[in-house]
Design a protein around this motif. Sequence first.
Motif, short mmCIF file in Angstrom:
data_model
loop_
_atom_site.label_atom_id
_atom_site.label_comp_id
_atom_site.label_asym_id
_atom_site.label_seq_id
_atom_site.Cartn_x
_atom_site.Cartn_y
_atom_site.Cartn_z
N MET A 1 -34.51 17.72 48.73
CA MET A 1 -35.41 16.65 49.14
C MET A 1 -36.82 16.99 48.64
SD MET A 1 -35.44 13.76 51.13
CE MET A 1 -33.87 13.92 51.92
N GLY A 17 -38.00 12.05 49.68
CA GLY A 17 -36.90 11.35 49.05
C GLY A 17 -36.23 12.21 48.01
N ALA A 23 -36.25 8.57 51.83
CA ALA A 23 -35.75 8.89 53.16
C ALA A 23 -36.78 8.63 54.25
CB ALA A 23 -35.29 10.35 53.21
N THR A 24 -38.03 9.06 54.03
CA THR A 24 -39.06 8.86 55.04
C THR A 24 -40.43 8.65 54.40
OG1 THR A 24 -39.66 11.20 55.30
CG2 THR A 24 -37.90 10.38 56.72
N ASN A 65 -33.10 5.08 51.60
CA ASN A 65 -32.00 5.88 52.12
C ASN A 65 -32.42 6.57 53.43
OD1 ASN A 65 -29.47 7.09 52.19
ND2 ASN A 65 -30.14 8.87 51.04
N PRO A 66 -32.79 5.75 54.45
CA PRO A 66 -33.19 6.36 55.73
C PRO A 66 -31.97 6.81 56.52
CG PRO A 66 -33.18 3.98 55.92
CD PRO A 66 -32.85 4.30 54.48
N SER A 67 -32.16 7.82 57.35
CA SER A 67 -31.11 8.27 58.25
C SER A 67 -31.25 7.51 59.57
CB SER A 67 -31.23 9.77 58.53
OG SER A 67 -30.93 10.49 57.37
#
Length: 157
Positions: A1, A17, A23-24, A65-67
């Motif tokens: 990441m 990301g 991701a954030t 692509n967030p969790s």
Amino acid sequence: MEVAYIKTPLGIAKIEGDSDGLATVTVLDDTEELTTVIPEILEDVVYQLQEYFEGKRETFDLVLNPSGTAFQKTVWDALLQIPYGKTCAYLELAKLLGDPKAIRAVAAANAKNPLWIIVPCHRVIGSDGSLTGYAGGLHRKKWLLEHESPAKQQSLF
């Protein structure tokens, strides 16, 4: 990441990301050392955020692509449908998702949004038009809504 820290008008943004997507994006109250060389995988995110803050971008074109849980992702996808310069009440969002009784669950998912600004949770307001609940602080929510407002305050002088 990969990680980058950039300066924004609202504080330092932490961006994370990888090749799977963004991701954030979070805003920090504390000071972090700014990234001097942006990782290649994050360059487009940084560029688009800069355009947004300069008033040159209203939508983002990024792989996200967030969790989160399936429900949270459904709420975050719905947030992407709120147009720039517009707002939506938590109740409206719950109705849009098919269950007006899920208003608290929708609000909780909204609060867990890991993609600050990119997924516009700041555009969700109270049914009475009030600026309610914002993980980044209400002062930032107010700034973002004013930044996106189609009716900019004009100076008389």
